[in-house]
Write an enzyme that holds these catalytic residues in place. Structure first.
Site, PDB file in Angstrom:
ATOM      1  N   HIS A   1      -1.712  17.469  -4.610  1.00 38.69           N
ATOM      2  CA  HIS A   1      -0.585  18.264  -5.108  1.00 38.69           C
ATOM      3  C   HIS A   1      -0.835  19.755  -4.858  1.00 38.69           C
ATOM      4  O   HIS A   1       0.081  20.497  -4.490  1.00 38.69           O
ATOM      5  CB  HIS A   1      -0.401  18.060  -6.618  1.00 38.69           C
ATOM      6  CG  HIS A   1      -0.113  16.645  -7.040  1.00 38.69           C
ATOM      7  ND1 HIS A   1      -0.983  15.897  -7.788  1.00 38.69           N
ATOM      8  CD2 HIS A   1       0.968  15.846  -6.819  1.00 38.69           C
ATOM      9  CE1 HIS A   1      -0.461  14.703  -8.035  1.00 38.69           C
ATOM     10  NE2 HIS A   1       0.722  14.644  -7.450  1.00 38.69           N
TER      11      HIS A   1
ATOM     12  N   GLU B   1       2.314  13.286   3.110  1.00 41.00           N
ATOM     13  CA  GLU B   1       2.296  12.124   4.019  1.00 41.00           C
ATOM     14  C   GLU B   1       1.611  10.940   3.369  1.00 41.00           C
ATOM     15  O   GLU B   1       1.708   9.826   3.854  1.00 41.00           O
ATOM     16  CB  GLU B   1       1.596  12.494   5.329  1.00 41.00           C
ATOM     17  CG  GLU B   1       2.431  13.417   6.200  1.00 41.00           C
ATOM     18  CD  GLU B   1       1.777  13.737   7.528  1.00 41.00           C
ATOM     19  OE1 GLU B   1       0.658  13.245   7.793  1.00 41.00           O
ATOM     20  OE2 GLU B   1       2.389  14.506   8.295  1.00 41.00           O
TER      21      GLU B   1
ATOM     22  N   SER C   1      -3.034  10.042  -8.303  1.00 44.27           N
ATOM     23  CA  SER C   1      -3.163  10.040  -9.767  1.00 44.27           C
ATOM     24  C   SER C   1      -3.609   8.660 -10.234  1.00 44.27           C
ATOM     25  O   SER C   1      -4.272   8.518 -11.257  1.00 44.27           O
ATOM     26  CB  SER C   1      -1.834  10.408 -10.419  1.00 44.27           C
ATOM     27  OG  SER C   1      -1.332  11.600  -9.858  1.00 44.27           O
TER      28      SER C   1
ATOM     29  N   GLN D   1      12.052   4.874 -10.910  1.00 42.97           N
ATOM     30  CA  GLN D   1      11.369   4.391  -9.704  1.00 42.97           C
ATOM     31  C   GLN D   1      10.270   3.382 -10.004  1.00 42.97           C
ATOM     32  O   GLN D   1       9.560   2.942  -9.107  1.00 42.97           O
ATOM     33  CB  GLN D   1      10.836   5.563  -8.882  1.00 42.97           C
ATOM     34  CG  GLN D   1       9.658   6.300  -9.488  1.00 42.97           C
ATOM     35  CD  GLN D   1       9.359   7.576  -8.718  1.00 42.97           C
ATOM     36  OE1 GLN D   1      10.135   8.526  -8.711  1.00 42.97           O
ATOM     37  NE2 GLN D   1       8.226   7.597  -8.033  1.00 42.97           N
TER      38      GLN D   1
ATOM     39  N   VAL E   1      -4.438  14.491   1.622  1.00 43.87           N
ATOM     40  CA  VAL E   1      -5.730  15.041   1.214  1.00 43.87           C
ATOM     41  C   VAL E   1      -6.592  13.879   0.719  1.00 43.87           C
ATOM     42  O   VAL E   1      -6.144  13.055  -0.081  1.00 43.87           O
ATOM     43  CB  VAL E   1      -5.560  16.092   0.096  1.00 43.87           C
ATOM     44  CG1 VAL E   1      -6.912  16.628  -0.362  1.00 43.87           C
ATOM     45  CG2 VAL E   1      -4.659  17.225   0.562  1.00 43.87           C
TER      46      VAL E   1
ATOM     47  N   ASP F   1       2.544   9.450   0.868  1.00 43.05           N
ATOM     48  CA  ASP F   1       3.658   8.519   0.628  1.00 43.05           C
ATOM     49  C   ASP F   1       4.578   8.614   1.842  1.00 43.05           C
ATOM     50  O   ASP F   1       5.666   9.195   1.776  1.00 43.05           O
ATOM     51  CB  ASP F   1       4.379   8.900  -0.660  1.00 43.05           C
ATOM     52  CG  ASP F   1       3.430   8.878  -1.851  1.00 43.05           C
ATOM     53  OD1 ASP F   1       3.144   7.793  -2.346  1.00 43.05           O
ATOM     54  OD2 ASP F   1       2.935   9.954  -2.254  1.00 43.05           O
TER      55      ASP F   1
ATOM     56  N   LEU G   1      -1.996  16.378 -11.872  1.00 38.66           N
ATOM     57  CA  LEU G   1      -2.160  17.021 -10.570  1.00 38.66           C
ATOM     58  C   LEU G   1      -3.594  16.928 -10.043  1.00 38.66           C
ATOM     59  O   LEU G   1      -4.564  16.988 -10.796  1.00 38.66           O
ATOM     60  CB  LEU G   1      -1.743  18.492 -10.667  1.00 38.66           C
ATOM     61  CG  LEU G   1      -0.316  18.728 -11.170  1.00 38.66           C
ATOM     62  CD1 LEU G   1      -0.019  20.230 -11.229  1.00 38.66           C
ATOM     63  CD2 LEU G   1       0.706  18.018 -10.286  1.00 38.66           C
ATOM     64  N   HIS G   2      -3.686  16.764  -8.727  1.00 43.25           N
ATOM     65  CA  HIS G   2      -4.985  16.749  -8.042  1.00 43.25           C
ATOM     66  C   HIS G   2      -4.882  17.613  -6.793  1.00 43.25           C
ATOM     67  O   HIS G   2      -3.836  18.230  -6.536  1.00 43.25           O
ATOM     68  CB  HIS G   2      -5.401  15.307  -7.724  1.00 43.25           C
ATOM     69  CG  HIS G   2      -4.354  14.516  -7.003  1.00 43.25           C
ATOM     70  ND1 HIS G   2      -3.898  14.846  -5.742  1.00 43.25           N
ATOM     71  CD2 HIS G   2      -3.629  13.420  -7.380  1.00 43.25           C
ATOM     72  CE1 HIS G   2      -2.983  13.977  -5.365  1.00 43.25           C
ATOM     73  NE2 HIS G   2      -2.786  13.104  -6.353  1.00 43.25           N
TER      74      HIS G   2
HETATM   75  P1  AMP Z   1       3.228  12.027  -7.080  1.00 37.00           P
HETATM   76  O1  AMP Z   1       2.891  12.944  -8.207  1.00 37.00           O
HETATM   77  O2  AMP Z   1       2.197  10.982  -6.835  1.00 37.00           O
HETATM   78  O3  AMP Z   1       4.642  11.509  -7.134  1.00 37.00           O
HETATM   79  O4  AMP Z   1       3.178  12.927  -5.768  1.00 37.00           O
HETATM   80  C1  AMP Z   1       3.914  14.116  -5.664  1.00 37.00           C
HETATM   81  C2  AMP Z   1       3.834  14.599  -4.240  1.00 37.00           C
HETATM   82  O5  AMP Z   1       2.475  14.826  -3.884  1.00 37.00           O
HETATM   83  C3  AMP Z   1       4.390  13.583  -3.229  1.00 37.00           C
HETATM   84  O6  AMP Z   1       5.097  14.272  -2.217  1.00 37.00           O
HETATM   85  C4  AMP Z   1       3.133  12.945  -2.698  1.00 37.00           C
HETATM   86  O7  AMP Z   1       3.276  12.429  -1.404  1.00 37.00           O
HETATM   87  C5  AMP Z   1       2.181  14.128  -2.706  1.00 37.00           C
HETATM   88  N1  AMP Z   1       0.793  13.640  -2.705  1.00 37.00           N
HETATM   89  C6  AMP Z   1       0.241  12.745  -3.560  1.00 37.00           C
HETATM   90  N2  AMP Z   1      -1.047  12.505  -3.218  1.00 37.00           N
HETATM   91  C7  AMP Z   1      -1.297  13.244  -2.109  1.00 37.00           C
HETATM   92  C8  AMP Z   1      -2.424  13.418  -1.268  1.00 37.00           C
HETATM   93  N3  AMP Z   1      -3.576  12.774  -1.491  1.00 37.00           N
HETATM   94  N4  AMP Z   1      -2.316  14.258  -0.218  1.00 37.00           N
HETATM   95  C9  AMP Z   1      -1.149  14.908   0.028  1.00 37.00           C
HETATM   96  N5  AMP Z   1      -0.048  14.798  -0.730  1.00 37.00           N
HETATM   97  C10 AMP Z   1      -0.121  13.978  -1.783  1.00 37.00           C
END
Ligand code: AMP
Length: 286
Positions: free
Chosen positions: A39, A150, A188, A63, A178, A152, A35-36
């Site tokens: 998230h 957004e 990540s 995926q 973000v 993704d 997480l960052h």
């Molecule tokens: P992931 O863990 O990369 O599958 O992302 C999980 C959720 O966090 C997804 O809905 C991503 O679009 C969202 N997410 C990932 N990075 C960002 C970011 N930099 N800003 C906003 N949402 C994010």
């Protein structure tokens, strides 16, 4: 106290009891962990709008294509749990592969015209895998709201359409991307980047600002803008290749004339790391 649950039965029972007692409104944040701040923004939105916030942490093998980074995708459940604890997440659902996929699912979900373009062109089974896991998680958790970044953008549009077409009774809440202070979209996968590669990766964000400048100065031809973006990014060291640069309307239909509200979407290889980013035209403070 954040509760860690790893079994589908456990989380279903837990939520059934809570719903019986309190009629709680449930917000859900699906993630692949590590997480960052991106998230965390989703989590905070959910905390604001719901009684209960559930975060799933699951690196979904379905995926990832052959030869992609499934094995080396960063994982750190301890660290993720302490972030969730700090943010006041009620439940972390972190299932194992055998729990999510006791056998290989035979379902193949396609959103026509959306799954096979942009990311889908380069990652053919990616969105079917995303839709499958998202649907499974929705059916396990039965949330009232689900939060998607957004960052993704294509995934967000696909999940919105999935929910609409199948009348899934929940609301999808989009959350803006973000970025780090220097503009790099948080991901990540940024952990893969060497410092000198990270510097070159800034060209993605900077290319959006360049595009905004061109548009502001009167260039509206999408082809020209895409070429300018490509040329700008390719000038930087460590950029291996560009998978795509596209300009679309908010529903991902390609445009010829660019206008405010349209999106620039791109995927770029920086060294061995594939980064995606996107930008809403009109969002730059020039
Ligand atoms: P992931 O863990 O990369 O599958 O992302 C999980 C959720 O966090 C997804 O809905 C991503 O679009 C969202 N997410 C990932 N990075 C960002 C970011 N930099 N800003 C906003 N949402 C994010």
């Amino acid at each position: 106290m954040t509760l860690l649950l790893r079994k589908i039965k456990e989380i279903r029972n837990y939520l059934r009891n809570i719903r019986c007692q309190n009629n709680s409104i449930v917000g859900f944040v699906p993630t692949m962990g590590y997480l960052h701040q991106g998230h965390i923004e989703l989590i905070r939105r959910s905390k604001m709008q719901n009684d209960l916030t559930i975060v799933s942490i699951y690196v979904n093998p379905l995926q990832f294509g052959a030869g992609e980074d499934f094995e080396r995708y960063p994982r750190d459940l301890e660290r993720d749990l302490s972030i969730c604890e700090e943010e006041g997440v009620d439940i972390v659902f972190a299932p194992l592969d055998e729990e999510m996929y006791p056998e290989k699912p035979l379902i193949n979900i396609e959103i026509q015209g959306l799954s096979n373009i942009l990311e889908g062109e380069f990652r053919p089974s990616h969105f079917s895998g995303v839709c499958t896991v998202v649907l499974k998680l929705f059916n396990i958790i039965l949330p009232d709201r689900a939060y998607f970044g957004e960052k993704d953008y294509q995934q967000l549009k696909i999940v919105e359409r999935l929910v609409k077409d199948l009348n899934i009774p929940l609301e999808i809440i989009p959350v803006p991307t973000v970025r780090d202070e220097d503009g790099l979209a948080l991901s990540s996968r940024n952990t893969y980047l060497k410092p000198e590669e990270r510097e070159s990766a800034l060209s993605l964000y900077r290319s959006f600002l360049l595009a905004e400048k061109l548009i502001k100065s009167g260039d509206r031809d999408a082809k020209l803008i895409k070429e300018a973006i490509r040329e700008f990014i390719m000038k930087h060291p460590h950029i291996k290749k560009i998978d795509y640069v596209e300009v679309t309307d908010p529903d991902l239909r390609p445009v010829e004339e660019v206008k405010e509200g349209d999106r620039i979407l791109l995927a770029v290889w920086v060294g061995n790391t594939r980064l995606i980013d996107n930008w809403r035209i009109g969002d730059a403070n020039l």
